[in-house]
Design a protein around this motif. Structure first.
Motif, PDB file in Angstrom:
ATOM      1  N   ILE A  19       0.849  -1.204   0.000  1.00  0.00           N
ATOM      2  CA  ILE A  19       0.000   0.000   0.000  1.00  0.00           C
ATOM      3  C   ILE A  19       0.881   1.250   0.000  1.00  0.00           C
ATOM      4  O   ILE A  19       0.628   2.205  -0.757  1.00  0.00           O
ATOM      5  N   VAL A  20       1.919   1.248   0.818  1.00  0.00           N
ATOM      6  CA  VAL A  20       2.791   2.439   0.890  1.00  0.00           C
ATOM      7  C   VAL A  20       3.544   2.621  -0.436  1.00  0.00           C
ATOM      8  O   VAL A  20       3.634   3.732  -0.964  1.00  0.00           O
ATOM      9  N   ARG A  23       1.322   4.179  -2.945  1.00  0.00           N
ATOM     10  CA  ARG A  23       1.149   5.637  -2.706  1.00  0.00           C
ATOM     11  C   ARG A  23       2.371   6.395  -3.238  1.00  0.00           C
ATOM     12  O   ARG A  23       2.243   7.457  -3.846  1.00  0.00           O
ATOM     13  N   ALA A  26       2.201   6.637  -6.880  1.00  0.00           N
ATOM     14  CA  ALA A  26       1.173   7.615  -7.281  1.00  0.00           C
ATOM     15  C   ALA A  26       1.754   9.029  -7.220  1.00  0.00           C
ATOM     16  O   ALA A  26       1.486   9.854  -8.106  1.00  0.00           O
ATOM     17  N   HIS A  27       2.545   9.314  -6.211  1.00  0.00           N
ATOM     18  CA  HIS A  27       3.173  10.645  -6.116  1.00  0.00           C
ATOM     19  C   HIS A  27       4.159  10.862  -7.258  1.00  0.00           C
ATOM     20  O   HIS A  27       4.193  11.936  -7.866  1.00  0.00           O
ATOM     21  N   LEU A  78      -7.382   6.634  -0.907  1.00  0.00           N
ATOM     22  CA  LEU A  78      -5.916   6.505  -0.891  1.00  0.00           C
ATOM     23  C   LEU A  78      -5.472   5.080  -1.246  1.00  0.00           C
ATOM     24  O   LEU A  78      -4.352   4.870  -1.718  1.00  0.00           O
ATOM     25  N   LEU A  79      -6.344   4.106  -1.021  1.00  0.00           N
ATOM     26  CA  LEU A  79      -5.998   2.709  -1.347  1.00  0.00           C
ATOM     27  C   LEU A  79      -6.231   2.385  -2.823  1.00  0.00           C
ATOM     28  O   LEU A  79      -5.898   1.289  -3.276  1.00  0.00           O
ATOM     29  N   TYR A  82      -3.587   0.494  -4.946  1.00  0.00           N
ATOM     30  CA  TYR A  82      -3.392  -0.874  -4.448  1.00  0.00           C
ATOM     31  C   TYR A  82      -4.585  -1.754  -4.837  1.00  0.00           C
ATOM     32  O   TYR A  82      -4.421  -2.880  -5.322  1.00  0.00           O
ATOM     33  N   LEU A 250       2.885  12.611   1.596  1.00  0.00           N
ATOM     34  CA  LEU A 250       2.774  11.184   1.961  1.00  0.00           C
ATOM     35  C   LEU A 250       2.501  11.012   3.456  1.00  0.00           C
ATOM     36  O   LEU A 250       1.690  10.173   3.857  1.00  0.00           O
ATOM     37  N   GLU A 253      -1.095  11.373   4.231  1.00  0.00           N
ATOM     38  CA  GLU A 253      -1.869  10.233   3.717  1.00  0.00           C
ATOM     39  C   GLU A 253      -1.709   9.008   4.637  1.00  0.00           C
ATOM     40  O   GLU A 253      -2.681   8.311   4.931  1.00  0.00           O
ATOM     41  N   LEU A 254      -0.467   8.780   5.067  1.00  0.00           N
ATOM     42  CA  LEU A 254      -0.220   7.603   5.905  1.00  0.00           C
ATOM     43  C   LEU A 254      -0.900   7.749   7.259  1.00  0.00           C
ATOM     44  O   LEU A 254      -1.288   6.754   7.886  1.00  0.00           O
ATOM     45  N   ILE A 257      -4.199   6.290   6.502  1.00  0.00           N
ATOM     46  CA  ILE A 257      -4.221   4.857   6.164  1.00  0.00           C
ATOM     47  C   ILE A 257      -3.835   3.973   7.354  1.00  0.00           C
ATOM     48  O   ILE A 257      -4.491   2.958   7.632  1.00  0.00           O
TER      49      ILE A 257
END
Ligand code: SAM
Length: 283
Positions: A19-20, A23, A26-27, A78-79, A82, A250, A253-254, A257
């Motif tokens: 998942i991380v 992300r 995606a960035h 955000l997922l 993934y 990030l 976002e984390l 999540i």
């Protein structure tokens, strides 16, 4: 080399890591400019959870199997990358074809991005090569991860992600992980590095985090997910990621999540998540 990731695929540590990674990718995709991803400890790329290895341990039942129900909309947003990897890999639904890090990379990168997959175990290297050699964006190597850092960094694109995901099966593996980062960052100071570590024993995680903190590298974000109490002989109680040069945004976002994952994957009331700077960025 005894470690085979097929026994552990889809566990809570894989879920957090993938998942991380998704992300971070995606960035990186927010700019058109191409980038490169290095997967220094790649494994084989895709795992059959109904195969004998995964069935033997059942570790995936405490990880990916618990991810089916949707989270709150702000978490699901955000997922999305993934979830897309899982859905594309399992067109008939479910999750029994479980992505490893190479598959997350291959499915999320664009046509003009590149990736290098590296795996030292000869059988797993052969499986990795057979799966990805046809992908024109991929380079596949079977060398030691530290040698990869020395030989392949920096990439011509000058932007990208390096994943360091050792099994920590041999005694000096902590030092090898530290070395891989030290050599890597020296050659690719602007790169994003993501290093996985296990939460196990009395204080393995605390010790490795302290060692990373002492490397003198700025901008290190720590993400940790504990699913149960950690004690000597108790196995994998959680996992963490050190992210060097995390993309802007990030961290926030984390912080959405990770608490959701801790509540979902924690055993009983044990789930604990943390997102904190080990070393702040230079201002
Ligand atoms: C935790 S698994 C990788 C899982 C994979 N990154 C994923 O998320 O799907 C670690 C892998 O590193 C490989 N390995 C062990 N020592 C290595 C080394 N010195 N250099 C490169 N690969 C190594 C192991 O064979 C194993 O497949």
């Amino acid at each position: 080399m005894n470690y085979r990731h097929a026994f552990h695929a889809g566990n809570h540590a894989d879920v957090l890591k993938h998942i991380v990674m998704a992300r971070i990718i995606a960035h990186l995709k927010r700019k058109d400019k191409p980038f490169r991803v290095f997967d220094a400890h790649a494994g084989i790329g895709v795992y059959a959870l109904d195969g004998p290895e995964a069935q033997k341990t059942g570790e995936w039942q405490g990880g990916i199997a618990k991810m089916q129900e949707a989270f709150a909309p702000e978490v699901e947003a955000l997922l999305a990358p993934y979830r897309k990897v899982l859905a594309d890999l399992n067109p008939d639904g479910g999750f029994m074809r479980c992505p490893g890090s190479p598959e997350v990379i291959a499915r999320l990168l664009r046509g003009h991005d590149r990736f290098t997959l590296n795996e030292l175990h000869p059988d797993d290297y052969a499986a990795l090569r057979d799966r990805y050699y046809i992908d024109a964006r991929a380079g596949i190597t079977g060398i030691d991860a530290t040698v990869l850092m020395k030989a392949n960094l920096p990439p011509p694109e000058r932007r990208g992600l390096v994943l360091i995901d050792p099994p920590y099966e041999v005694k000096n593996e902590r030092e090898l992980a530290l070395d891989a980062l030290r050599f890597g960052i020296r050659r690719f100071a602007t790169g994003i590095f993501m290093i996985w570590y296990p939460v196990k024993g009395e204080d393995f995680a605390e010790q490795i985090c302290a060692a990373f903190q002492n490397l003198g590298i700025p901008a290190m974000l720590k993400v940790e997910l504990r699913v149960r109490e950690s004690f000597t002989g108790g196995g994998l109680a959680g996992s963490g990621l050190i992210i060097v040069n995390p993309p802007w945004g990030l961290e926030a976002e984390l912080k959405v999540i990770v608490p959701a994952l801790a509540a979902r994957l924690g055993i009983g009331t044990w789930g604990q998540g943390a997102v904190e700077w080990l070393v702040l960025p230079k201002t």
